[in-house]
Design a protein around this motif. Structure first.
Motif, mmCIF file in Angstrom:
data_model
loop_
_atom_site.group_PDB
_atom_site.id
_atom_site.type_symbol
_atom_site.label_atom_id
_atom_site.label_comp_id
_atom_site.label_asym_id
_atom_site.label_seq_id
_atom_site.Cartn_x
_atom_site.Cartn_y
_atom_site.Cartn_z
ATOM 1 N N UNK A 1 37.618 25.475 37.400
ATOM 2 C CA UNK A 1 37.849 25.785 38.803
ATOM 3 C C UNK A 1 37.525 27.250 39.097
ATOM 4 N N UNK A 2 37.294 27.544 40.360
ATOM 5 C CA UNK A 2 36.965 28.892 40.810
ATOM 6 C C UNK A 2 38.170 29.516 41.494
ATOM 7 N N UNK A 3 38.417 30.784 41.196
ATOM 8 C CA UNK A 3 39.502 31.532 41.835
ATOM 9 C C UNK A 3 38.941 32.256 43.062
ATOM 10 N N UNK A 4 39.028 31.602 44.219
ATOM 11 C CA UNK A 4 38.499 32.168 45.445
ATOM 12 C C UNK A 4 39.435 33.153 46.125
ATOM 13 N N UNK A 5 40.747 32.963 45.946
ATOM 14 C CA UNK A 5 41.720 33.815 46.637
ATOM 15 C C UNK A 5 42.683 34.517 45.680
ATOM 16 N N UNK A 6 42.426 34.411 44.392
ATOM 17 C CA UNK A 6 43.333 34.992 43.399
ATOM 18 C C UNK A 6 42.575 35.260 42.106
ATOM 19 N N UNK A 7 43.201 36.040 41.253
ATOM 20 C CA UNK A 7 42.726 36.183 39.882
ATOM 21 C C UNK A 7 43.731 35.441 38.994
ATOM 22 N N UNK A 8 43.476 35.398 37.687
ATOM 23 C CA UNK A 8 44.448 34.788 36.774
ATOM 24 C C UNK A 8 44.397 35.491 35.433
ATOM 25 N N UNK A 9 45.575 35.717 34.884
ATOM 26 C CA UNK A 9 45.727 36.293 33.557
ATOM 27 C C UNK A 9 46.446 35.245 32.713
ATOM 28 N N UNK A 10 45.855 34.884 31.575
ATOM 29 C CA UNK A 10 46.462 33.891 30.674
ATOM 30 C C UNK A 10 46.658 34.543 29.312
ATOM 31 N N UNK A 11 47.909 34.612 28.856
ATOM 32 C CA UNK A 11 48.241 35.152 27.540
ATOM 33 C C UNK A 11 48.626 33.988 26.635
#
Length: 109
Positions: free
Chosen positions: A49-59
């Protein structure tokens, strides 16, 4: 604010964003974003999926897997962090024989 994940109910989400299997997630969601602790069973994934309105951090807390990111693939293991900036695309995949446990932050931007 303290988020106590021992008190947050686990939601089981099949085929999350078109992925395979089930994501088991404990989520805090408000108008500013989402903070979650999740587990992907072996063979499960979060769909591309594309993050059009947010970023994401996955640890990655435990286990191993991989991310598809902007058309490429990168292996992940416990102690590593994947960052998907706003406007980019990714997927988290558990291609191992054990659970993949992760912590994710998705701030609305």
């Amino acid at each position: 604010m303290i988020l106590d994940y021992s008190t947050i109910e686990t939601t089981h989400i099949p085929n999350f964003l078109g992925g395979d299997g089930t994501v088991h997630a404990q989520m805090w969601v408000d108008e500013l974003g989402k903070i979650l602790k999740g587990v992907l069973d072996p063979g499960s994934s979060i769909g591309y999926h594309t993050h059009g309105t947010s970023s994401e951090i996955i640890y990655i807390l435990s286990g191993t897997g991989k991310v598809k990111y902007d058309g490429g693939e990168e292996p992940l293991e416990a102690g590593q962090c994947h960052y998907c900036p706003k406007g980019h695309s990714h997927s988290l995949i558990n291609n191992s024989d054990g659970p993949l446990e992760f912590f994710a932050v998705v701030p609305n931007q």
